[in-house]
Design an enzyme around this catalytic site. Structure first.
Site, PDB file in Angstrom:
ATOM      1  N   GLY A 203      -7.123  13.998  21.584  1.00 29.00           N
ATOM      2  CA  GLY A 203      -7.684  14.931  20.733  1.00 29.00           C
ATOM      3  C   GLY A 203      -6.373  16.075  19.564  1.00 29.00           C
ATOM      4  O   GLY A 203      -7.260  16.546  19.303  1.00 29.00           O
ATOM      5  N   GLN A 204      -5.282  15.075  19.199  1.00 28.00           N
ATOM      6  CA  GLN A 204      -4.268  15.478  18.671  1.00 28.00           C
ATOM      7  C   GLN A 204      -4.712  15.205  17.182  1.00 28.00           C
ATOM      8  O   GLN A 204      -5.548  14.623  16.335  1.00 28.00           O
ATOM      9  CB  GLN A 204      -3.223  14.909  18.814  1.00 28.00           C
ATOM     10  CG  GLN A 204      -1.933  15.297  17.878  1.00 28.00           C
ATOM     11  CD  GLN A 204      -1.027  14.704  18.549  1.00 28.00           C
ATOM     12  OE1 GLN A 204      -0.702  13.758  19.241  1.00 28.00           O
ATOM     13  NE2 GLN A 204       0.203  15.834  17.679  1.00 28.00           N
TER      14      GLN A 204
ATOM     15  N   HIS B 204       3.054  19.866  19.899  1.00 29.40           N
ATOM     16  CA  HIS B 204       3.221  21.679  20.204  1.00 29.40           C
ATOM     17  C   HIS B 204       2.115  21.673  21.742  1.00 29.40           C
ATOM     18  O   HIS B 204       1.420  20.973  21.927  1.00 29.40           O
ATOM     19  CB  HIS B 204       1.937  21.822  19.151  1.00 29.40           C
ATOM     20  CG  HIS B 204       0.527  21.122  18.460  1.00 29.40           C
ATOM     21  ND1 HIS B 204       0.573  20.319  17.926  1.00 29.40           N
ATOM     22  CD2 HIS B 204      -0.530  21.610  18.611  1.00 29.40           C
ATOM     23  CE1 HIS B 204      -0.337  19.471  17.630  1.00 29.40           C
ATOM     24  NE2 HIS B 204      -1.686  20.513  18.460  1.00 29.40           N
ATOM     25  N   LEU B 205       2.452  22.350  21.925  1.00 33.27           N
ATOM     26  CA  LEU B 205       1.983  23.135  23.028  1.00 33.27           C
ATOM     27  C   LEU B 205       1.065  24.282  23.270  1.00 33.27           C
ATOM     28  O   LEU B 205       1.487  25.025  22.809  1.00 33.27           O
ATOM     29  CB  LEU B 205       2.766  23.533  24.608  1.00 33.27           C
ATOM     30  CG  LEU B 205       3.083  23.793  26.085  1.00 33.27           C
ATOM     31  CD1 LEU B 205       2.815  22.066  26.139  1.00 33.27           C
ATOM     32  CD2 LEU B 205       3.730  24.445  26.398  1.00 33.27           C
ATOM     33  N   HIS B 206      -0.052  24.225  23.132  1.00 29.65           N
ATOM     34  CA  HIS B 206      -1.437  25.098  23.478  1.00 29.65           C
ATOM     35  C   HIS B 206      -0.739  26.176  25.027  1.00 29.65           C
ATOM     36  O   HIS B 206      -0.852  25.836  26.117  1.00 29.65           O
ATOM     37  CB  HIS B 206      -2.579  24.778  23.772  1.00 29.65           C
ATOM     38  CG  HIS B 206      -3.119  24.091  22.099  1.00 29.65           C
ATOM     39  ND1 HIS B 206      -4.073  24.202  21.324  1.00 29.65           N
ATOM     40  CD2 HIS B 206      -2.572  22.201  22.060  1.00 29.65           C
ATOM     41  CE1 HIS B 206      -4.019  23.194  20.797  1.00 29.65           C
ATOM     42  NE2 HIS B 206      -3.578  22.031  21.239  1.00 29.65           N
TER      43      HIS B 206
ATOM     44  N   ASP C   1      -3.195  30.677  17.382  1.00 28.40           N
ATOM     45  CA  ASP C   1      -3.847  29.438  16.976  1.00 28.40           C
ATOM     46  C   ASP C   1      -4.737  29.857  15.788  1.00 28.40           C
ATOM     47  O   ASP C   1      -5.987  30.809  15.988  1.00 28.40           O
ATOM     48  CB  ASP C   1      -4.362  28.096  17.888  1.00 28.40           C
ATOM     49  CG  ASP C   1      -5.212  27.700  17.557  1.00 28.40           C
ATOM     50  OD1 ASP C   1      -4.634  26.269  18.255  1.00 28.40           O
ATOM     51  OD2 ASP C   1      -6.241  27.698  17.086  1.00 28.40           O
ATOM     52  N   ILE C   2      -5.333  29.427  14.895  1.00 24.85           N
ATOM     53  CA  ILE C   2      -6.101  29.994  13.693  1.00 24.85           C
ATOM     54  C   ILE C   2      -7.458  29.883  14.584  1.00 24.85           C
ATOM     55  O   ILE C   2      -8.570  30.509  14.340  1.00 24.85           O
ATOM     56  CB  ILE C   2      -5.974  29.265  12.810  1.00 24.85           C
ATOM     57  CG1 ILE C   2      -6.195  30.214  11.177  1.00 24.85           C
ATOM     58  CG2 ILE C   2      -6.446  27.679  12.430  1.00 24.85           C
ATOM     59  CD1 ILE C   2      -6.340  29.505   9.700  1.00 24.85           C
TER      60      ILE C   2
ATOM     61  N   ASN D 212      -1.929  17.679  23.292  1.00 25.09           N
ATOM     62  CA  ASN D 212      -2.979  16.666  23.485  1.00 25.09           C
ATOM     63  C   ASN D 212      -2.181  15.706  22.605  1.00 25.09           C
ATOM     64  O   ASN D 212      -1.295  15.753  21.963  1.00 25.09           O
ATOM     65  CB  ASN D 212      -3.853  17.334  22.349  1.00 25.09           C
ATOM     66  CG  ASN D 212      -4.953  18.318  22.997  1.00 25.09           C
ATOM     67  OD1 ASN D 212      -5.047  18.653  24.196  1.00 25.09           O
ATOM     68  ND2 ASN D 212      -5.208  19.175  21.659  1.00 25.09           N
TER      69      ASN D 212
HETATM   70  P1  AMP Z   1      -4.132  19.351  18.114  1.00 24.72           P
HETATM   71  O1  AMP Z   1      -5.910  18.959  17.454  1.00 24.72           O
HETATM   72  O2  AMP Z   1      -4.245  19.974  19.917  1.00 24.72           O
HETATM   73  O3  AMP Z   1      -3.920  18.825  17.391  1.00 24.72           O
HETATM   74  O4  AMP Z   1      -4.234  21.350  17.825  1.00 24.72           O
HETATM   75  C1  AMP Z   1      -3.474  21.563  16.594  1.00 24.72           C
HETATM   76  C2  AMP Z   1      -4.087  23.046  16.295  1.00 24.72           C
HETATM   77  O5  AMP Z   1      -4.113  23.717  15.384  1.00 24.72           O
HETATM   78  C3  AMP Z   1      -5.859  23.398  16.267  1.00 24.72           C
HETATM   79  O6  AMP Z   1      -6.168  24.161  17.718  1.00 24.72           O
HETATM   80  C4  AMP Z   1      -6.374  24.567  15.885  1.00 24.72           C
HETATM   81  O7  AMP Z   1      -6.980  25.514  15.621  1.00 24.72           O
HETATM   82  C5  AMP Z   1      -4.586  24.550  15.461  1.00 24.72           C
HETATM   83  N1  AMP Z   1      -4.125  25.227  13.830  1.00 24.72           N
HETATM   84  C6  AMP Z   1      -4.432  23.835  12.905  1.00 24.72           C
HETATM   85  N2  AMP Z   1      -3.832  24.771  11.176  1.00 24.72           N
HETATM   86  C7  AMP Z   1      -3.924  26.102  12.043  1.00 24.72           C
HETATM   87  C8  AMP Z   1      -2.966  27.568  11.610  1.00 24.72           C
HETATM   88  N3  AMP Z   1      -2.936  26.909   9.905  1.00 24.72           N
HETATM   89  N4  AMP Z   1      -2.507  27.945  11.997  1.00 24.72           N
HETATM   90  C9  AMP Z   1      -2.658  28.295  13.485  1.00 24.72           C
HETATM   91  N5  AMP Z   1      -2.585  27.066  13.812  1.00 24.72           N
HETATM   92  C10 AMP Z   1      -3.461  26.321  13.215  1.00 24.72           C
END
Ligand code: AMP
Length: 114
Positions: free
Chosen positions: A93-94, A100-102, A30-31, A87
């Site tokens: 919070g999506q 995607h699975l965190h 995650d960024i 999410n």
């Molecule tokens: P969600 O809020 O559950 O939709 O999670 C989206 C996730 O994507 C967040 O935790 C962001 O930090 C992550 N994210 C957004 N852009 C990037 C990227 N370019 N590379 C890696 N993670 C990212």
């Protein structure tokens, strides 16, 4: 569904720190990490939200979860433990509409989440 940021990562149009890949699943850091280890496991198949998963993709969702668990084990994270979160939509919070699975690890998690 429309293309997303994660579609661009799958196609290598934007960079990501990829930690795992197979024919169906991609995982990258995650960024904006919320824990010392924060990896996103995504299906290569674009599905917008958990609400949109058809019954025929039940095995794909199972694979996503097991891939995360096995990767955590391979990294020595299994015994201390970790959290997996998916999410869904606004109140969940999506922000990126490609499921995607965190996987969060490396610090004590708390419950309930904020
Ligand atoms: P969600 O809020 O559950 O939709 O999670 C989206 C996730 O994507 C967040 O935790 C962001 O930090 C992550 N994210 C957004 N852009 C990037 C990227 N370019 N590379 C890696 N993670 C990212």
């Amino acid at each position: 569904m429309g293309d997303t940021l994660f579609g661009k990562i799958i196609r290598r149009e934007i960079p990501a720190d990829i930690v795992y890949e197979d024919a169906e699943v991609l995982a990258f850091r995650d960024i904006a990490p919320q824990a010392p280890v924060h990896v996103l496991f995504i299906p290569k198949k674009p599905i917008a939200t958990l609400n949109d998963v058809p019954d025929t993709d039940a095995a794909l969702i199972g694979k996503l979860v097991l891939t995360a668990a096995r990767w955590a084990k391979s990294q020595g994270l299994a015994d201390d433990g970790y959290r997996v979160v998916m999410n869904c939509n606004e109140q969940g919070g999506q922000t990126v509409f490609h499921i995607h699975l965190h996987l969060l690890a490396g610090r004590q998690m708390h419950w309930p989440p904020g």
